[in-house]
Design a protein around this motif. Structure first.
Motif, PDB file in Angstrom:
ATOM      1  N   THR A   1       5.324  -1.924  27.817  1.00 38.07           N
ATOM      2  CA  THR A   1       5.911  -3.270  27.931  1.00 38.07           C
ATOM      3  C   THR A   1       4.882  -4.328  27.540  1.00 38.07           C
ATOM      4  O   THR A   1       5.174  -5.254  26.782  1.00 38.07           O
TER       5      THR A   1
ATOM      6  N   ARG B   1       2.216  -3.923  25.699  1.00 34.53           N
ATOM      7  CA  ARG B   1       1.942  -3.799  24.268  1.00 34.53           C
ATOM      8  C   ARG B   1       3.012  -4.511  23.443  1.00 34.53           C
ATOM      9  O   ARG B   1       2.706  -5.255  22.508  1.00 34.53           O
ATOM     10  N   SER B   2       4.265  -4.284  23.809  1.00 35.33           N
ATOM     11  CA  SER B   2       5.366  -4.901  23.075  1.00 35.33           C
ATOM     12  C   SER B   2       5.315  -6.425  23.168  1.00 35.33           C
ATOM     13  O   SER B   2       5.500  -7.131  22.162  1.00 35.33           O
ATOM     14  N   LEU B   3       5.051  -6.945  24.366  1.00 33.88           N
ATOM     15  CA  LEU B   3       4.984  -8.397  24.558  1.00 33.88           C
ATOM     16  C   LEU B   3       3.831  -9.003  23.761  1.00 33.88           C
ATOM     17  O   LEU B   3       3.971 -10.079  23.163  1.00 33.88           O
TER      18      LEU B   3
ATOM     19  N   LEU C   1       2.334  -7.772  20.990  1.00 33.53           N
ATOM     20  CA  LEU C   1       2.599  -7.711  19.547  1.00 33.53           C
ATOM     21  C   LEU C   1       3.652  -8.741  19.147  1.00 33.53           C
ATOM     22  O   LEU C   1       3.567  -9.362  18.080  1.00 33.53           O
ATOM     23  N   ARG C   2       4.647  -8.940  20.008  1.00 34.74           N
ATOM     24  CA  ARG C   2       5.702  -9.908  19.720  1.00 34.74           C
ATOM     25  C   ARG C   2       5.150 -11.337  19.673  1.00 34.74           C
ATOM     26  O   ARG C   2       5.656 -12.178  18.923  1.00 34.74           O
ATOM     27  N   ALA C   3       4.102 -11.611  20.462  1.00 35.22           N
ATOM     28  CA  ALA C   3       3.508 -12.952  20.483  1.00 35.22           C
ATOM     29  C   ALA C   3       2.792 -13.271  19.173  1.00 35.22           C
ATOM     30  O   ALA C   3       2.600 -14.439  18.831  1.00 35.22           O
ATOM     31  N   GLY C   4       2.372 -12.232  18.441  1.00 30.61           N
ATOM     32  CA  GLY C   4       1.738 -12.424  17.136  1.00 30.61           C
ATOM     33  C   GLY C   4       0.450 -13.235  17.144  1.00 30.61           C
ATOM     34  O   GLY C   4       0.270 -14.101  16.269  1.00 30.61           O
TER      35      GLY C   4
ATOM     36  N   ALA D   1      -2.590  -3.850  14.135  1.00 29.99           N
ATOM     37  CA  ALA D   1      -1.694  -4.946  13.749  1.00 29.99           C
ATOM     38  C   ALA D   1      -2.466  -6.118  13.137  1.00 29.99           C
ATOM     39  O   ALA D   1      -1.878  -7.163  12.837  1.00 29.99           O
TER      40      ALA D   1
END
Length: 217
Positions: free
Chosen positions: A39, A41-43, A45-48, A74
């Motif tokens: 979770t 990690r996903s948050l 990466l989504r923030a960029g 990334a």
């Protein structure tokens, strides 16, 4: 810029210091309930973010080292901030793609300096520092592998006994549960100690815990 740290006071101090310097920075809001390292990690990466300031000890989410490789892959600059003094652990982070590891003591100024250099495209660690940390990681890895090798020598029954010792059971309790004599269990414990090259049950349990050993693993 993104801060991933479950220590709110430290994270807020870091956020304030970076904001005063003019950086666009925010803290990752970790779920108060549920969630996992996946979770987080996903948050993240989504923030960029361009740069992530990452704590290694993320409480119930686990070891932040698991975030280093996916973030680095990334294209994110990962700067690790940690209270850990284990150089082998620091070296592991560098090996996975971190740009630098900083101790939390005195981290504010060091973090600011590192962020400035990253933004300017300048190196943030010299070769000698990097080699020192990678060597520490390699030594720790060899020691870990040696401990695993010794644990792999145990027979299935010895693994059962060691697992019982890890759970805090006494020789008497193990004998009663297994319906064998205490003398038999003591012989098995002695064999375990010999194979692990340690002199006490406490040391055997400590060795198993050090490498995360569990029966059947």
């Amino acid at each position: 810029m993104l801060i991933i740290d479950d220590h709110v006071l430290f994270a807020e101090s870091l956020e304030l210091a970076l904001s005063v310097e003019g950086y666009d920075v925010r803290r990752l809001e970790l779920p108060e309930e549920g969630g996992s390292m996946a979770t987080v990690r996903s948050l993240a990466l989504r923030a960029g973010p361009r740069t992530v300031l990452l704590d290694l000890d993320l409480g119930r989410f686990g070891d932040g080292v698991n975030l280093v490789a996916p973030l680095a892959k990334a294209g994110i600059n990962v700067v690790v901030l940690t209270a850990s003094e284990e150089l082998g652990r620091w070296g592991g982070c560098m090996r996975l793609g971190a740009r630098r590891v900083l101790p939390k003591s005195g981290a504010l100024q060091s973090a600011l300096s590192t962020v400035r250099r990253l933004n300017q495209g300048l190196p943030v660690m010299n070769r000698e520092e990097l080699e020192l940390l990678l060597d520490a990681w390699a030594r720790e890895r060899r020691a870990h592998d040696d401990l695993r090798r010794r644990l792999d020598l145990l027979t299935p029954r010895e693994r059962q006994v060691l697992a019982a010792l890890i759970e805090g059971r006494t020789v008497r309790a193990i004998a009663q549960e297994s319906v064998v004599s205490e003398a038999t269990v003591r012989t098995q414990v002695k064999s375990i100690l010999n194979k692990l090259e340690v002199s006490s049950q406490l040391a055997a349990v400590g060795m198993a815990n050090q490498v995360g050993w569990r029966q059947g693993a």
